[in-house]
Design an enzyme around this catalytic site. Structure first.
Site, PDB file in Angstrom:
ATOM      1  N   ASP A   9      43.495  30.284  48.641  1.00 12.48           N
ATOM      2  CA  ASP A   9      42.835  30.765  49.859  1.00 12.48           C
ATOM      3  C   ASP A   9      42.073  29.598  50.494  1.00 12.48           C
ATOM      4  O   ASP A   9      41.385  28.835  49.807  1.00 12.48           O
ATOM      5  CB  ASP A   9      41.868  31.906  49.511  1.00 12.48           C
ATOM      6  CG  ASP A   9      41.401  32.669  50.736  1.00 12.48           C
ATOM      7  OD1 ASP A   9      41.700  33.858  50.833  1.00 12.48           O
ATOM      8  OD2 ASP A   9      40.724  32.059  51.600  1.00 12.48           O
ATOM      9  N   HIS A  69      49.029  40.853  51.121  1.00 10.46           N
ATOM     10  CA  HIS A  69      48.648  39.820  50.166  1.00 10.46           C
ATOM     11  C   HIS A  69      47.603  40.361  49.208  1.00 10.46           C
ATOM     12  O   HIS A  69      46.777  41.198  49.570  1.00 10.46           O
ATOM     13  CB  HIS A  69      48.100  38.573  50.879  1.00 10.46           C
ATOM     14  CG  HIS A  69      46.977  38.880  51.820  1.00 10.46           C
ATOM     15  ND1 HIS A  69      47.168  39.416  53.072  1.00 10.46           N
ATOM     16  CD2 HIS A  69      45.633  38.736  51.685  1.00 10.46           C
ATOM     17  CE1 HIS A  69      46.003  39.574  53.669  1.00 10.46           C
ATOM     18  NE2 HIS A  69      45.061  39.184  52.842  1.00 10.46           N
ATOM     19  N   HIS A  74      44.486  39.282  46.650  1.00 11.05           N
ATOM     20  CA  HIS A  74      43.518  38.248  46.297  1.00 11.05           C
ATOM     21  C   HIS A  74      43.333  38.253  44.781  1.00 11.05           C
ATOM     22  O   HIS A  74      43.138  39.323  44.189  1.00 11.05           O
ATOM     23  CB  HIS A  74      42.144  38.555  46.910  1.00 11.05           C
ATOM     24  CG  HIS A  74      42.119  38.606  48.409  1.00 11.05           C
ATOM     25  ND1 HIS A  74      41.561  37.613  49.175  1.00 11.05           N
ATOM     26  CD2 HIS A  74      42.576  39.540  49.285  1.00 11.05           C
ATOM     27  CE1 HIS A  74      41.672  37.926  50.459  1.00 11.05           C
ATOM     28  NE2 HIS A  74      42.278  39.100  50.544  1.00 11.05           N
TER      29      HIS A  74
HETATM   30  P1  5GP Z   1      42.252  39.552  54.228  1.00 14.54           P
HETATM   31  O1  5GP Z   1      40.899  39.720  54.855  1.00 14.54           O
HETATM   32  O2  5GP Z   1      43.362  39.693  55.250  1.00 14.54           O
HETATM   33  O3  5GP Z   1      42.465  40.402  53.012  1.00 14.54           O
HETATM   34  O4  5GP Z   1      42.290  38.060  53.685  1.00 14.54           O
HETATM   35  C1  5GP Z   1      42.820  37.006  54.392  1.00 14.54           C
HETATM   36  C2  5GP Z   1      42.507  35.740  53.611  1.00 14.54           C
HETATM   37  O5  5GP Z   1      43.346  34.707  54.108  1.00 14.54           O
HETATM   38  C3  5GP Z   1      41.070  35.257  53.760  1.00 14.54           C
HETATM   39  O6  5GP Z   1      40.459  35.197  52.477  1.00 14.54           O
HETATM   40  C4  5GP Z   1      41.201  33.872  54.407  1.00 14.54           C
HETATM   41  O7  5GP Z   1      40.287  32.937  53.909  1.00 14.54           O
HETATM   42  C5  5GP Z   1      42.640  33.498  54.095  1.00 14.54           C
HETATM   43  N1  5GP Z   1      43.275  32.651  55.089  1.00 14.54           N
HETATM   44  C6  5GP Z   1      43.264  32.842  56.442  1.00 14.54           C
HETATM   45  N2  5GP Z   1      43.980  31.882  57.041  1.00 14.54           N
HETATM   46  C7  5GP Z   1      44.468  31.079  56.064  1.00 14.54           C
HETATM   47  C8  5GP Z   1      45.289  29.903  56.084  1.00 14.54           C
HETATM   48  O8  5GP Z   1      45.727  29.404  57.127  1.00 14.54           O
HETATM   49  N3  5GP Z   1      45.587  29.347  54.870  1.00 14.54           N
HETATM   50  C9  5GP Z   1      45.120  29.869  53.705  1.00 14.54           C
HETATM   51  N4  5GP Z   1      45.472  29.245  52.579  1.00 14.54           N
HETATM   52  N5  5GP Z   1      44.349  30.972  53.655  1.00 14.54           N
HETATM   53  C10 5GP Z   1      44.029  31.569  54.828  1.00 14.54           C
END
Ligand code: 5GP
Ligand code: ZN
Length: 133
Positions: A30, A99, A101
């Site tokens: 992340d 996805h 975590h």
């Molecule tokens: P969500 O809130 O959708 O469950 O989590 C999205 C996650 O994707 C967040 O923890 C954020 O830091 C991560 N993230 C967003 N954009 C990118 C990116 O361009 N590259 C990577 N490696 N992680 C990302």
């Protein structure tokens, strides 16, 4: 899918620190970790959420999560980890490509998960009726 950042990471059009890859699944760090080593596990194909993903691909992701948890414990000297999936924007899903975590945890790292509430009288029974019918 066009304009999906995780599809672009899968396709190699955006950079990432890859932790694991096979024909169905990619795991990468992340970009803004909750704790160092925080890894995202994604299906290579684009599905928005758990309802969309076929079961065989979900199983493939789950197997990778299991291996990854052990890898993180063995190599990063962590005591445990959280596995979580934010399903839909109301549940804080920011990237609409399914996805999971995997978040390394350390004793005393100060992270809190969510708050708990009490059921009102009859509320649990109502919910069970709705879920079982
Ligand atoms: P969500 O809130 O959708 O469950 O989590 C999205 C996650 O994707 C967040 O923890 C954020 O830091 C991560 N993230 C967003 N954009 C990118 C990116 O361009 N590259 C990577 N490696 N992680 C990302
Ligand atoms: Zn995508």
């Amino acid at each position: 899918m066009d304009n999906c950042i995780f599809c672009k990471i899968v396709a190699g059009e955006l950079p990432s620190y890859k932790v694991y890859e096979d024909d169905k699944v990619l795991a990468f760090l992340d970009i803004k970790p909750v704790n160092p080593g925080h890894t995202l596990v994604v299906s290579k194909a684009h599905y928005q959420n758990l309802e969309e993903i076929p079961e065989d691909e979900l199983i493939a992701i789950t197997i990778v999560i299991k291996k990854l948890g052990k890898l993180l414990k063995d190599k990063l000297a962590i005591e445990g980890y959280n596995v979580c999936e934010n399903n839909d924007s109301v549940a804080d899903q920011e990237v609409p490509h399914l996805h999971f975590h995997v978040i390394p945890r350390h004793v005393g790292d100060g992270l809190r998960t969510w708050k708990h509430v009490d059921y009102q009288a009859g509320e649990a029974e109502d919910i069970i009726k709705k879920l079982q019918n």
